[in-house]
Write a protein that holds these residues in place. Structure first.
Motif, PDB file in Angstrom:
ATOM      1  N   MET A   1      28.467 -21.589 -49.664  1.00 38.42           N
ATOM      2  CA  MET A   1      29.780 -21.486 -49.030  1.00 38.42           C
ATOM      3  C   MET A   1      29.865 -20.226 -48.186  1.00 38.42           C
ATOM      4  SD  MET A   1      33.309 -20.828 -51.066  1.00 38.42           S
ATOM      5  CE  MET A   1      33.748 -19.111 -50.881  1.00 38.42           C
ATOM      6  N   GLY A   2      30.419 -20.352 -47.005  1.00 38.92           N
ATOM      7  CA  GLY A   2      30.583 -19.200 -46.134  1.00 38.92           C
ATOM      8  C   GLY A   2      31.971 -18.602 -46.253  1.00 38.92           C
ATOM      9  N   SER A   3      32.115 -17.374 -45.783  1.00 38.32           N
ATOM     10  CA  SER A   3      33.440 -16.758 -45.802  1.00 38.32           C
ATOM     11  C   SER A   3      33.502 -15.618 -44.802  1.00 38.32           C
ATOM     12  CB  SER A   3      33.752 -16.219 -47.193  1.00 38.32           C
ATOM     13  OG  SER A   3      35.016 -15.602 -47.188  1.00 38.32           O
ATOM     14  N   TRP A   4      34.635 -15.498 -44.151  1.00 43.34           N
ATOM     15  CA  TRP A   4      34.883 -14.315 -43.324  1.00 43.34           C
ATOM     16  C   TRP A   4      35.962 -13.446 -43.979  1.00 43.34           C
ATOM     17  CZ3 TRP A   4      34.437 -19.081 -40.419  1.00 43.34           C
ATOM     18  CH2 TRP A   4      33.219 -19.191 -39.715  1.00 43.34           C
ATOM     19  N   ILE A   5      36.095 -13.590 -45.288  1.00 42.94           N
ATOM     20  CA  ILE A   5      37.083 -12.799 -46.032  1.00 42.94           C
ATOM     21  C   ILE A   5      36.356 -11.614 -46.657  1.00 42.94           C
ATOM     22  CG2 ILE A   5      38.713 -12.817 -47.951  1.00 42.94           C
ATOM     23  CD1 ILE A   5      38.961 -15.870 -47.455  1.00 42.94           C
ATOM     24  N   PRO A   6      36.750 -10.384 -46.308  1.00 37.85           N
ATOM     25  CA  PRO A   6      35.989  -9.226 -46.782  1.00 37.85           C
ATOM     26  C   PRO A   6      36.389  -8.716 -48.159  1.00 37.85           C
ATOM     27  CG  PRO A   6      37.703  -8.505 -45.269  1.00 37.85           C
ATOM     28  CD  PRO A   6      37.819 -10.012 -45.361  1.00 37.85           C
ATOM     29  N   THR A   7      37.499  -9.193 -48.691  1.00 34.51           N
ATOM     30  CA  THR A   7      38.082  -8.562 -49.883  1.00 34.51           C
ATOM     31  C   THR A   7      37.286  -8.897 -51.144  1.00 34.51           C
ATOM     32  OG1 THR A   7      40.131  -9.121 -48.759  1.00 34.51           O
ATOM     33  CG2 THR A   7      40.336  -8.083 -50.906  1.00 34.51           C
ATOM     34  N   THR A   8      36.803  -7.858 -51.813  1.00 26.62           N
ATOM     35  CA  THR A   8      35.981  -8.068 -53.012  1.00 26.62           C
ATOM     36  C   THR A   8      36.871  -8.367 -54.226  1.00 26.62           C
ATOM     37  OG1 THR A   8      36.061  -5.750 -53.659  1.00 26.62           O
ATOM     38  CG2 THR A   8      34.294  -6.387 -52.147  1.00 26.62           C
ATOM     39  N   GLU A   9      36.244  -8.832 -55.299  1.00 28.98           N
ATOM     40  CA  GLU A   9      36.990  -9.131 -56.528  1.00 28.98           C
ATOM     41  C   GLU A   9      37.699  -7.894 -57.054  1.00 28.98           C
ATOM     42  OE1 GLU A   9      37.981 -11.821 -58.070  1.00 28.98           O
ATOM     43  OE2 GLU A   9      37.029 -12.954 -56.455  1.00 28.98           O
ATOM     44  N   SER A  10      36.987  -6.756 -57.055  1.00 30.66           N
ATOM     45  CA  SER A  10      37.627  -5.560 -57.627  1.00 30.66           C
ATOM     46  C   SER A  10      38.775  -5.092 -56.729  1.00 30.66           C
ATOM     47  CB  SER A  10      36.600  -4.451 -57.851  1.00 30.66           C
ATOM     48  OG  SER A  10      36.061  -4.038 -56.618  1.00 30.66           O
ATOM     49  N   GLU A  11      38.626  -5.252 -55.431  1.00 32.51           N
ATOM     50  CA  GLU A  11      39.744  -4.896 -54.530  1.00 32.51           C
ATOM     51  C   GLU A  11      40.954  -5.797 -54.772  1.00 32.51           C
ATOM     52  OE1 GLU A  11      37.457  -3.009 -50.632  1.00 32.51           O
ATOM     53  OE2 GLU A  11      37.547  -5.190 -50.852  1.00 32.51           O
ATOM     54  N   ARG A  12      40.680  -7.054 -55.019  1.00 28.04           N
ATOM     55  CA  ARG A  12      41.792  -7.980 -55.289  1.00 28.04           C
ATOM     56  C   ARG A  12      42.577  -7.506 -56.509  1.00 28.04           C
ATOM     57  NH1 ARG A  12      39.752 -14.018 -53.512  1.00 28.04           N
ATOM     58  NH2 ARG A  12      38.471 -13.295 -51.794  1.00 28.04           N
ATOM     59  N   LYS A  13      41.844  -7.058 -57.521  1.00 29.74           N
ATOM     60  CA  LYS A  13      42.523  -6.579 -58.739  1.00 29.74           C
ATOM     61  C   LYS A  13      43.350  -5.332 -58.445  1.00 29.74           C
ATOM     62  CE  LYS A  13      39.535  -8.652 -62.204  1.00 29.74           C
ATOM     63  NZ  LYS A  13      38.071  -8.677 -62.075  1.00 29.74           N
ATOM     64  N   GLU A  14      42.747  -4.407 -57.682  1.00 27.52           N
ATOM     65  CA  GLU A  14      43.502  -3.184 -57.322  1.00 27.52           C
ATOM     66  C   GLU A  14      44.772  -3.537 -56.552  1.00 27.52           C
ATOM     67  OE1 GLU A  14      41.226  -0.163 -55.107  1.00 27.52           O
ATOM     68  OE2 GLU A  14      39.418  -1.042 -56.017  1.00 27.52           O
ATOM     69  N   MET A  15      44.652  -4.463 -55.647  1.00 27.86           N
ATOM     70  CA  MET A  15      45.812  -4.827 -54.822  1.00 27.86           C
ATOM     71  C   MET A  15      46.887  -5.506 -55.657  1.00 27.86           C
ATOM     72  SD  MET A  15      43.570  -6.093 -51.566  1.00 27.86           S
ATOM     73  CE  MET A  15      44.865  -6.575 -50.448  1.00 27.86           C
ATOM     74  N   LEU A  16      46.461  -6.388 -56.561  1.00 21.41           N
ATOM     75  CA  LEU A  16      47.434  -7.045 -57.444  1.00 21.41           C
ATOM     76  C   LEU A  16      48.160  -6.009 -58.298  1.00 21.41           C
ATOM     77  CD1 LEU A  16      45.382 -10.192 -58.491  1.00 21.41           C
ATOM     78  CD2 LEU A  16      47.579 -10.197 -57.276  1.00 21.41           C
ATOM     79  N   ALA A  17      47.447  -4.965 -58.718  1.00 26.01           N
ATOM     80  CA  ALA A  17      48.082  -3.913 -59.525  1.00 26.01           C
ATOM     81  C   ALA A  17      49.166  -3.201 -58.718  1.00 26.01           C
ATOM     82  CB  ALA A  17      47.016  -2.922 -60.005  1.00 26.01           C
ATOM     83  N   VAL A  18      48.873  -2.933 -57.437  1.00 25.75           N
ATOM     84  CA  VAL A  18      49.878  -2.284 -56.588  1.00 25.75           C
ATOM     85  C   VAL A  18      51.084  -3.203 -56.393  1.00 25.75           C
ATOM     86  CG1 VAL A  18      50.324  -1.414 -54.247  1.00 25.75           C
ATOM     87  CG2 VAL A  18      48.186  -0.823 -55.421  1.00 25.75           C
ATOM     88  N   ILE A  19      50.794  -4.487 -56.223  1.00 30.85           N
ATOM     89  CA  ILE A  19      51.877  -5.466 -56.035  1.00 30.85           C
ATOM     90  C   ILE A  19      52.684  -5.622 -57.327  1.00 30.85           C
ATOM     91  CG2 ILE A  19      52.349  -7.932 -55.607  1.00 30.85           C
ATOM     92  CD1 ILE A  19      49.738  -7.876 -53.834  1.00 30.85           C
ATOM     93  N   GLY A  20      51.972  -5.506 -58.453  1.00 34.56           N
ATOM     94  CA  GLY A  20      52.627  -5.737 -59.734  1.00 34.56           C
ATOM     95  C   GLY A  20      52.576  -7.200 -60.137  1.00 34.56           C
ATOM     96  N   ALA A  21      51.549  -7.876 -59.701  1.00 36.15           N
ATOM     97  CA  ALA A  21      51.374  -9.286 -60.078  1.00 36.15           C
ATOM     98  C   ALA A  21      50.105  -9.413 -60.917  1.00 36.15           C
ATOM     99  CB  ALA A  21      51.261 -10.155 -58.837  1.00 36.15           C
ATOM    100  N   ALA A  22      50.111 -10.388 -61.811  1.00 31.62           N
ATOM    101  CA  ALA A  22      48.976 -10.551 -62.706  1.00 31.62           C
ATOM    102  C   ALA A  22      47.841 -11.317 -62.034  1.00 31.62           C
ATOM    103  CB  ALA A  22      49.429 -11.282 -63.968  1.00 31.62           C
ATOM    104  N   SER A  23      48.199 -12.163 -61.109  1.00 29.44           N
ATOM    105  CA  SER A  23      47.173 -12.988 -60.470  1.00 29.44           C
ATOM    106  C   SER A  23      47.634 -13.383 -59.080  1.00 29.44           C
ATOM    107  CB  SER A  23      46.934 -14.255 -61.293  1.00 29.44           C
ATOM    108  OG  SER A  23      48.096 -15.068 -61.205  1.00 29.44           O
ATOM    109  N   ILE A  24      46.679 -13.835 -58.272  1.00 33.46           N
ATOM    110  CA  ILE A  24      47.064 -14.337 -56.942  1.00 33.46           C
ATOM    111  C   ILE A  24      47.943 -15.566 -57.096  1.00 33.46           C
ATOM    112  CG2 ILE A  24      46.193 -15.324 -54.786  1.00 33.46           C
ATOM    113  CD1 ILE A  24      43.872 -13.421 -54.873  1.00 33.46           C
ATOM    114  N   ASP A  25      47.640 -16.404 -58.066  1.00 41.03           N
ATOM    115  CA  ASP A  25      48.455 -17.604 -58.299  1.00 41.03           C
ATOM    116  C   ASP A  25      49.939 -17.273 -58.430  1.00 41.03           C
ATOM    117  OD1 ASP A  25      46.777 -19.682 -58.050  1.00 41.03           O
ATOM    118  OD2 ASP A  25      46.362 -19.916 -60.212  1.00 41.03           O
TER     119      ASP A  25
END
Lengths: 429, 479
Positions: free
Chosen positions: A1-25
């Motif tokens: 699978m290809g992707s042009w999305i640069p955001t790593t798993e750990s970055e996603r977690k950091e960002m969710l923490a700033v947002i205050g959400a447990a998951s992207i869902d």
């Protein structure tokens, strides 16, 4: 699978923490649960290399290397290398609508220059920044004329491309337009003509323009830009609105698009013209600059009262047309038109086994009646490497033996000789 | 900067054609133009430098972060350009589709169209799609014409009205009018979404259709959409989905499942085809069961391994001369095959993650326009700053000075001093962080040195331009 999305798993977690959400869902919680998707039938992703191979496979199932005599409003002209090289610059390619003129002067000045080039080509006073294509431009011209003349009758001259006529009727299905075929301007908003005609015939519509103006109707001329290297321009004929298909000005044939809808008019009608328009102005230091102007005509301000629903233009195609016209220049466009016309005349003279159907002189395209069915002939010619032209019956513009043949500067004398011979073989045996 | 016309020198030229290899033919003088068109007389290097310099006075996604809300300025992959330029795509003559005699020469193109239309339908929960419409607004018009055709066919002659929310793009009401409808606007609630009671107040038997954007132009999901669909369907009105923000929900929910009957897609937004300074786009329509018989024709169909064309019996006809902006559709198809199932779902997930991250980082310095959770874009109002003299436009211009494109500030009309930020999924966390740091710095400057913002931009090729003069001393061509 290809992707042009640069955001790593750990970055996603950091960002969710700033947002205050447990998951992207959780970020999709405003979509009511019963409507959240469970599954779909979309194939798995591919690598870039596999995509390229897949597409090459599809492209390989098309025939794009035949010696072509297909025209019918779209022509196989040479595209100078500079057109791709310059229009492919990503500062143009990946920008959007010039909402911030200070960082969009490239877009805005190129549109202004495109408008200027179109005015010089057509001998009209104002051009817009472009519409979708030749057919939609003709529809927009008809609605513009209806708006100006405050009459609903739209007269369609027999010279007009039959596909454009279909498009006009589709677009205007719920507008109370009264479409009439012919050339009688009395009581009409406008008469729509095409020059050269769909069958290639060249006419002078000056007298019709005079009759239109005497009847307070507008003359709308649909033109073929390359032909204006030679033939009388819409402005010289007294056209009130000039529209055209700009594909020939550096656009790939591309199986139908993207193309370029050209529209130009006289000063008195500019405020009724649809589409974006760039205008010159200056900044506080007196430096020349360009902005979109007369925006009060447009949908984002006028909404239901706008001149059209169009909210963009074919800016990249307009840029290509501008580069193309600059590369050809004054002499080049004339040479191009002379080459197209001369080669077509040369071929026409060789087809003595066929009946020429045009009423008068032609530019680079003409209609012939063959001694047998045009489908049979074109199929045979295809086997010999030629796209022999457009069987006119298929577009509702002739009988089964009729063929529309176009010639551009790309065809050599040797190709014309070979084609004439092959056509005679196929049609007479 | 000079105009190309100011660089013209009589007798100079760039392109030469081969010497004429046939006798020169002439048309009668009365059919010919009096003088050659006054195109510039320039050399190839003149043209190359001119347009290169013009490009340097532009900003695109490949240059910088371009958070222009509602416009979805995501990265445009290079592979899409390569495949669209393949001669087997780029050099196909459209009339190769006009005659069955040539059907064998375009089987690859037909296969692509057939598969792309099927994928578009599947993604949105529609029965079928057509790539004929040339741009988003053209897709809207096509959708409105489809609604009109449906009601005409059913004898619903009294249905003459289309409902559009006040937050809609201006194209919605304009398209509806071009399809012959009257337009009634329904106001959004103060929370930025549509409420059922306000909707019911304008709903009646004359309503032919309802045009919604979802998520709407406030970046909010219309949570009442399923109920609105029921209300519309009770009076046989059709529900239209404006696909402007489809990129927020791809793989998460489907317009067809929500009750929409007809829609358009913006391939340049959702599937990353280049915006090209404003076009070309590509605006396919999708339809559910009810509108299937009316789709534009001709359509590509597939029988026994052979692709051919058919026009649905009740088709509205040709909305484009051929297959719309085919080469844009080729790019979108390549994009969709690259991402595939999992990838397409991740696109919407990260687009929404990024917008919410920016919202979280800026919400204490800028006032969110609404209190509901945002989807793929976040909307702030600079009204508090504007009251002290620094308007949304001033923030926009100050961002230009700092190397960014500005957010959307002209739209939606429902939010005063709007700053509409759409980061998209293709931007990295460090880009978002740097942008947020800049925005926070600007918020501080707005308090401390407002003139820095009010005088911006100062680093761009030109400063703020006089739009009044442009409209008053109309100069739209160098003649």
């Amino acid at each position: 699978m290809g992707s042009w999305i640069p955001t790593t798993e750990s970055e996603r977690k950091e960002m969710l923490a700033v947002i205050g959400a447990a998951s992207i869902d959780e970020l999709f919680s405003s979509i009511p649960e019963p409507y959240r998707m469970r599954g779909w039938e979309i194939p798995a992703g591919l690598s870039e290399m596999s995509v390229r191979n897949l597409m090459a496979g599809l492209a390989g199932r098309n025939t794009a290397d035949a010696i072509s005599f297909l025209g019918g409003g779209y022509y196989d002209h040479y595209i100078p290398a500079g057109v791709d090289a310059l229009s492919g610059r990503s500062e143009f390619y990946t920008a959007y609508t010039p909402y911030q003129p200070e960082t969009s002067q490239g877009t805005l000045q190129s549109i202004y220059e495109y408008q200027s080039l179109i005015c010089r080509l057509t001998n009209m006073e104002f051009a817009n920044a472009s519409l979708y294509d030749g057919g939609t431009a003709l529809f927009e011209a008809a609605t513009m004329a209806v708006r100006i003349a405050k009459r609903n009758r739209v007269v369609i001259h027999p010279s007009v491309n039959p596909t454009y006529v279909q498009m006009l009727k589709t677009h205007a299905a719920n507008l109370e337009f009264d479409f009439v075929t012919g050339d009688d301007p009395s009581g009409a908003a406008c008469v729509l003509v095409q020059n050269p005609a769909f069958d290639g015939t060249v006419r002078d519509f000056t007298a019709l323009g005079d009759r239109c103006h005497a009847a307070k109707a507008l003359l709308v001329v649909s033109f073929y830009p390359v032909s204006l290297g030679m033939i009388k321009s819409p402005g010289e004929m007294g056209a009130d609105i000039a529209v055209g298909e700009g594909q020939c000005l550096g656009m790939n044939l591309g199986f139908g698009g993207p193309y370029l809808g050209i529209m130009a008019t006289r000063a008195e009608h500019v405020r009724k013209m649809p589409g974006r328009i760039a205008g010159q102005t200056e900044d506080h230091d007196g430096r020349r600059g360009f902005v979109l102007t007369l925006q009060a005509r447009e949908q984002h301000i006028r909404r239901t009262k706008a001149m059209s629903n169009i909210c963009s233009n074919q800016a990249l195609c307009a840029l290509r047309a501008a580069i193309y016209l600059c590369l050809l220049g004054k002499e080049g466009l004339r040479d191009l038109a002379v080459a197209c016309h001369s080669k077509a005349e040369y071929l026409k003279a060789k087809l003595d086994f066929a009946q020429i159907l045009n009423e008068g002189p032609t530019f680079n395209e003409f209609a012939v009646r063959l001694p047998m069915d045009a489908h049979l002939v074109t199929s045979k010619l295809l086997d010999r490497g030629f796209l022999a032209g457009l069987p006119l019956h298929d577009v509702g513009a002739g009988e089964t033996n009729d063929l529309l043949i176009a010639v551009t500067e790309q065809r050599t004398r040797a190709e014309l000789d070979a084609f004439a011979g092959a056509l005679k073989d196929a049609a007479c045996n | 900067m000079q105009l190309i016309f100011e660089k013209s020198r009589a007798g100079r030229r760039a392109i030469n054609f081969d010497a004429l290899d046939v006798p020169e033919a002439k048309l009668a003088p009365e059919l010919c133009r009096a003088n050659a068109a006054a195109l510039p007389e320039v050399g190839e290097l003149d043209v190359v430098r001119h347009f290169t310099h013009l490009s340097q006075r532009n900003v695109g996604i490949d240059d910088t972060f371009y958070p222009l809300g509602s416009c979805t300025m995501k990265y445009n992959p290079k592979i899409a350009e390569v495949v669209a330029a393949m001669p087997g795509m780029a050099k196909l003559h459209p009339h190769q589709s006009s005659s069955a005699a040539y059907a064998g020469t375009v089987q690859g193109a037909y296969a692509l169209i057939h598969e792309l239309e099927a994928m578009l339908a599947e993604i949105a929960g529609m029965k079928a799609a057509s790539i004929q419409p040339i741009a988003g607004a053209h897709g809207e018009l096509t959708g409105a014409l489809l609604m009109a055709a449906y009601h005409r066919d059913k004898g619903n002659t009294h249905k003459d009205t289309v409902i559009v929310p006040d937050s809609a793009h201006g194209t919605n009401p304009a398209s509806a009018v071009m399809a012959g409808f009257k337009v009634v606007e329904v106001p959004s609630d103060s929370d930025g979404t549509l409420h059922v009671d306000k909707f019911q107040a304008v709903m009646n038997d004359r309503v032919a259709g309802v045009m919604l954007t979802c998520p709407n132009t406030h970046g909010l999901f219309e949570s009442n959409v399923a109920r609105i669909a029921e209300l519309a369907h009770e009076v046989d009105a059709l529900l239209y989905y404006d696909g402007a923000n489809l990129n927020a929900i791809v793989g998460q929910c489907r317009p067809g499942d929500l009750g929409f009957d007809v829609m358009h897609y913006n391939l340049h937004k959702t599937f990353a085809t280049p915006h090209g300074m404003g076009g070309p786009g590509c605006g396919p329509v999708g339809v559910g069961e009810r509108l299937l018989p009316y789709l534009p024709g001709p359509r590509v169909v597939h029988h026994d391994g052979i692709y051919s064309l058919e026009t649905p019996e009740k088709s509205i006809g040709r909305i484009a001369a051929f297959f719309g902006n085919f080469l844009i559709a080729v790019r979108a198809y390549a994009y969709m095959r690259f991402y595939g199932d999992e990838g397409l779902r991740d696109v919407s997930r990260v687009a929404v993650l990024n917008a919410n991250y920016i919202h979280a980082r800026l919400k204490h310095a800028f006032k969110p326009a609404f209190g509901k959770p945002f989807m793929h874009e976040c909307v702030f109002t600079a009204q508090p700053q504007a009251e002290k003299g620094v308007r949304a436009m001033d923030f926009a211009k100050a961002l230009l000075d700092r190397g960014y494109h500005a957010p959307t500030v002209y739209f939606p009309l429902t939010v005063k001093e709007c700053l509409m930020i759409e980061p998209t999924e293709t931007e990295s966390k460090e880009t978002l962080d740097a942008f947020c740091d800049t925005m926070l710095e600007l918020a501080r400057l707005a308090e401390e040195c407002p003139e820095i913002l009010q005088q911006a931009p100062i680093t761009t090729p030109v400063g703020r331009l006089d739009e009044v003069k442009a409209a008053k001393d109309l100069n739209c061509a160098c003649l």
